[in-house]
Design an enzyme around this catalytic site. Structure first.
Site, PDB file in Angstrom:
ATOM      1  N   HIS A 139      53.887 -16.230-102.816  1.00  0.00           N
ATOM      2  CA  HIS A 139      52.531 -15.148-102.242  1.00  0.00           C
ATOM      3  C   HIS A 139      52.848 -14.776-101.336  1.00  0.00           C
ATOM      4  O   HIS A 139      53.839 -15.131-100.686  1.00  0.00           O
ATOM      5  CB  HIS A 139      51.881 -16.450-101.779  1.00  0.00           C
ATOM      6  CG  HIS A 139      51.340 -17.081-102.754  1.00  0.00           C
ATOM      7  ND1 HIS A 139      49.715 -17.232-102.899  1.00  0.00           N
ATOM      8  CD2 HIS A 139      51.980 -18.193-103.653  1.00  0.00           C
ATOM      9  CE1 HIS A 139      49.683 -18.739-103.570  1.00  0.00           C
ATOM     10  NE2 HIS A 139      50.886 -19.354-104.110  1.00  0.00           N
ATOM     11  N   HIS A 188      55.734 -18.111-109.065  1.00  0.00           N
ATOM     12  CA  HIS A 188      55.000 -17.065-108.348  1.00  0.00           C
ATOM     13  C   HIS A 188      55.156 -17.234-107.104  1.00  0.00           C
ATOM     14  O   HIS A 188      55.487 -18.194-106.144  1.00  0.00           O
ATOM     15  CB  HIS A 188      53.749 -16.941-108.511  1.00  0.00           C
ATOM     16  CG  HIS A 188      52.842 -18.286-108.738  1.00  0.00           C
ATOM     17  ND1 HIS A 188      52.819 -19.203-109.008  1.00  0.00           N
ATOM     18  CD2 HIS A 188      52.324 -18.596-107.170  1.00  0.00           C
ATOM     19  CE1 HIS A 188      52.252 -20.553-108.776  1.00  0.00           C
ATOM     20  NE2 HIS A 188      51.409 -19.875-107.322  1.00  0.00           N
TER      21      HIS A 188
HETATM   22  P1  AMP Z   1      49.613 -21.890-106.447  1.00  0.00           P
HETATM   23  O1  AMP Z   1      48.379 -22.971-106.175  1.00  0.00           O
HETATM   24  O2  AMP Z   1      50.682 -21.695-105.286  1.00  0.00           O
HETATM   25  O3  AMP Z   1      50.201 -22.441-107.387  1.00  0.00           O
HETATM   26  O4  AMP Z   1      48.918 -20.634-106.684  1.00  0.00           O
HETATM   27  C1  AMP Z   1      48.066 -20.211-107.757  1.00  0.00           C
HETATM   28  C2  AMP Z   1      47.325 -19.288-107.157  1.00  0.00           C
HETATM   29  O5  AMP Z   1      46.881 -18.208-107.977  1.00  0.00           O
HETATM   30  C3  AMP Z   1      45.798 -19.084-106.413  1.00  0.00           C
HETATM   31  O6  AMP Z   1      46.098 -18.337-104.756  1.00  0.00           O
HETATM   32  C4  AMP Z   1      45.605 -18.342-106.982  1.00  0.00           C
HETATM   33  O7  AMP Z   1      43.964 -18.325-106.236  1.00  0.00           O
HETATM   34  C5  AMP Z   1      46.186 -17.066-107.931  1.00  0.00           C
HETATM   35  N1  AMP Z   1      44.935 -17.576-109.833  1.00  0.00           N
HETATM   36  C6  AMP Z   1      45.253 -18.385-110.539  1.00  0.00           C
HETATM   37  N2  AMP Z   1      44.249 -17.747-111.481  1.00  0.00           N
HETATM   38  C7  AMP Z   1      44.331 -16.100-110.915  1.00  0.00           C
HETATM   39  C8  AMP Z   1      43.820 -14.843-111.916  1.00  0.00           C
HETATM   40  N3  AMP Z   1      43.653 -14.518-112.644  1.00  0.00           N
HETATM   41  N4  AMP Z   1      44.929 -13.630-111.409  1.00  0.00           N
HETATM   42  C9  AMP Z   1      44.942 -13.825-110.026  1.00  0.00           C
HETATM   43  N5  AMP Z   1      45.554 -14.464-109.563  1.00  0.00           N
HETATM   44  C10 AMP Z   1      45.245 -16.087-109.669  1.00  0.00           C
END
Ligand code: AMP
Ligand code: ZN
Length: 139
Positions: free
Chosen positions: A101, A99
């Site tokens: 950001h 993903h």
């Molecule tokens: P990372 O730390 O780069 O792996 O980012 C993962 C991101 O996913 C975090 O910013 C979380 O807030 C986000 N996240 C986790 N679960 C969900 C969800 N169900 N819907 C939207 N965002 C999510």
């Protein structure tokens, strides 16, 4: 992938606030909202992170970043944007479905604080390192 939270968002078994979707890519608001409009852009196909991504998936994913970023800036009236991508635990990855950001920026106290430590450049070390990396790209 069964236990992957982002695959579950892709297949609709858990909800998300979606802002863009096509055959290959999905963008939705991050539940954490580090800054207003904080968005995640993901490939629909399960891939762990950029380190395991093929070029076709990367093309499909990254080609939508400028368009979605511009829309985010307009919608939130932000002044700028950071694009962050975490790969593996040491880099802060917590969800192991790739993903990107997108973080709209408003001012210095908007919730995101990124600081690069600066030091004096060592040009010999830089040249040696660039040669080593170049060889890996060519191999
Ligand atoms: P990372 O730390 O780069 O792996 O980012 C993962 C991101 O996913 C975090 O910013 C979380 O807030 C986000 N996240 C986790 N679960 C969900 C969800 N169900 N819907 C939207 N965002 C999510
Ligand atoms: Zn997944």
């Amino acid at each position: 992938m069964e236990n992957c939270i982002f695959c579950q968002i892709v297949n609709g078994s858990i909800p998300a606030s979606k802002i863009y979707e096509d055959e290959h890519v999905l963008a939705f608001l991050d539940i954490t909202q580090v800054t207003k409009g904080h968005t995640l852009v993901i490939p629909k196909k399960h891939v762990r992170n950029v380190l395991e991504m093929d070029s076709q998936t990367a093309q499909e994913l990254f080609s939508h970043i400028p368009e979605i970023s511009r829309a985010l800036l307009k919608a939130t009236q932000a002044n700028g944007l950071n694009i962050i991508n975490n790969n593996e635990e040491i880099a802060g990855q917590t969800v192991f479905h790739a993903h990107i950001h997108l973080l709209p920026r408003f001012d210095e106290k908007d919730g995101l604080d990124i600081q690069f430590t600066t030091n004096q450049p060592d040009f010999d070390a830089l040249n040696t390192l660039s040669e080593t990396i170049k060889k890996e790209i060519l191999s």
